[in-house]
Scaffold this motif. Structure first.
Motif, short mmCIF file in Angstrom:
data_model
loop_
_atom_site.label_atom_id
_atom_site.label_comp_id
_atom_site.label_asym_id
_atom_site.label_seq_id
_atom_site.Cartn_x
_atom_site.Cartn_y
_atom_site.Cartn_z
N ARG A 97 -6.09 5.55 -2.71
CA ARG A 97 -5.36 4.37 -2.31
C ARG A 97 -4.68 3.75 -3.53
N ASP A 157 0.86 -1.18 0.00
CA ASP A 157 0.00 0.00 0.00
C ASP A 157 0.90 1.24 0.00
N THR A 174 -0.03 4.14 2.80
CA THR A 174 0.23 3.84 4.21
C THR A 174 1.61 3.26 4.44
N LEU A 197 1.24 -5.43 2.46
CA LEU A 197 -0.04 -6.11 2.67
C LEU A 197 0.09 -7.62 2.59
N ILE A 217 -2.25 0.57 -4.70
CA ILE A 217 -1.68 -0.73 -4.36
C ILE A 217 -0.68 -1.11 -5.45
#
Length: 329
Positions: free
Chosen positions: A144, A56, A59, A63, A146
């Protein structure tokens, strides 16, 4: 008269209990099928010798890492999942900036497939990784991002590449640069010196009466002489100087950033190193000498060939003047 058939007996619809049991049976079968698929998937992940991972970006949280992470990194997966610095700490310090910058490139390019860097595993071993990464998902609502990737251990491939490079650039007998590699590096050093306005010196060295050594003592003894001359060259030269075997008994050196005066001091040191060498054939000891031609970069030099020609002429002048000496060209 045909016999009259009785109507089929009345069957009550399944009770709630029966329906529940039937549903549980189907659910159990589905769970079993899912479990088999999950087990198969887990087995596949266990057998893949590459780390599958998900990260991620916002953050800075890892993950997911596949089971190969613990085999390749030698670290517990739970640690890297809880702290991204576990991954950063594993990266070879000189490669960390590249590893992080190349992962950031995926935000612009969508994928980065030529990403290689080193890690230090828990056993202290340096390993090479080819770590391809891709932009998997971007959620415009919460920004977000990924990133997913696959990191493969390519240490053995890198070792093979280094060995092939060594074989392609090294003289097998003396373990110094071969002629082709030496002149490639020397031309680059010449170009750099011209561009930067820095000094450069060039040396040619020829073993005196080498044919006589071969004829008198044999080629095995001649090979030993070549090897020890090469060792003397490596020990007498400075770090960053170039040294190579460019002919049968001929060696050359390039001194980047080195004035004629300093280069002459290095050549004299090499001359003394070689004069101190001692050899023997049976009970008969003997020594070897070398003739050297030394020159430096001049304003009018347009290519390395000019330096080579002057050093070559100076070296043959040293031969004509009695050998075992240095002549400046």
């Amino acid at each position: 008269m045909p016999k009259k058939l009785d109507p089929p007996a009345y069957q009550a619809p399944p009770s709630d209990t029966a329906q529940t049991l039937l549903a549980l049976f189907h659910a159990q079968a589905e769970v079993s099928r899912l479990g088999e698929r999950e087990q198969l998937f887990s087995s596949l992940l266990e057998s893949v010798n590459a780390v599958l991972w998900a990260f991620d970006w916002e953050t800075r949280q890892v993950l997911y890492v596949s089971p190969a992470f613990e085999r390749i990194f030698g670290r517990q997966a739970a640690l890297v999942l809880s702290d991204y610095n576990e991954w950063r700490d594993a990266v070879y310090p000189d490669d960390l900036a590249h590893a992080e910058r190349s992962m950031a490139d995926v935000l612009v390019n969508g994928a980065v497939e030529d990403r290689e860097y080193r890690i230090i595993n828990a056993a202290g071993e340096v390993r090479w990784l080819s770590d391809k990464c891709y932009l998997k998902h971007r959620d415009d609502d919460d920004n977000r991002v990924i990133i997913v990737g696959i990191a493969e251990d390519i240490t053995e491939k890198k070792q093979l590449e280094r060995e092939l490079q060594r074989l392609a650039t090294t003289d097998v007998l003396t373990q110094s640069s071969n002629r082709r590699h030496f002149f490639e590096c020397a031309r680059q050093a010449f170009d750099d010196a011209r561009a930067d306005g820095t000094p450069l010196s060039f040396l040619l060295l020829d073993i005196d009466d080498f044919k006589l050594i071969n004829d008198s003592y044999g080629h095995q003894q001649g090979d030993q002489v070549l090897q020890r001359i090469a060792d003397s060259g490596k020990s007498a030269l400075r770090r960053g100087d170039l040294f190579g075997r460019v002919g049968g008994e001929e060696f050359a050196a390039v001194f980047p950033g080195c004035t004629r005066e300093v280069a002459e001091q290095i050549a004299e040191r090499l001359q003394r190193e070689i004069q101190r060498l001692s050899f023997s054939h049976g009970q008969k000891p003997y020594c070897v000498t070398v003739s050297q031609g030394l020159t430096s970069l001049d304003e009018g030099d347009e290519g390395l060939e000019s330096l080579f020609a002057r050093a070559d002429e100076a070296m043959y002048q040293a031969k004509r003047q009695g050998k075992n000496q240095i002549v400046l060209g």
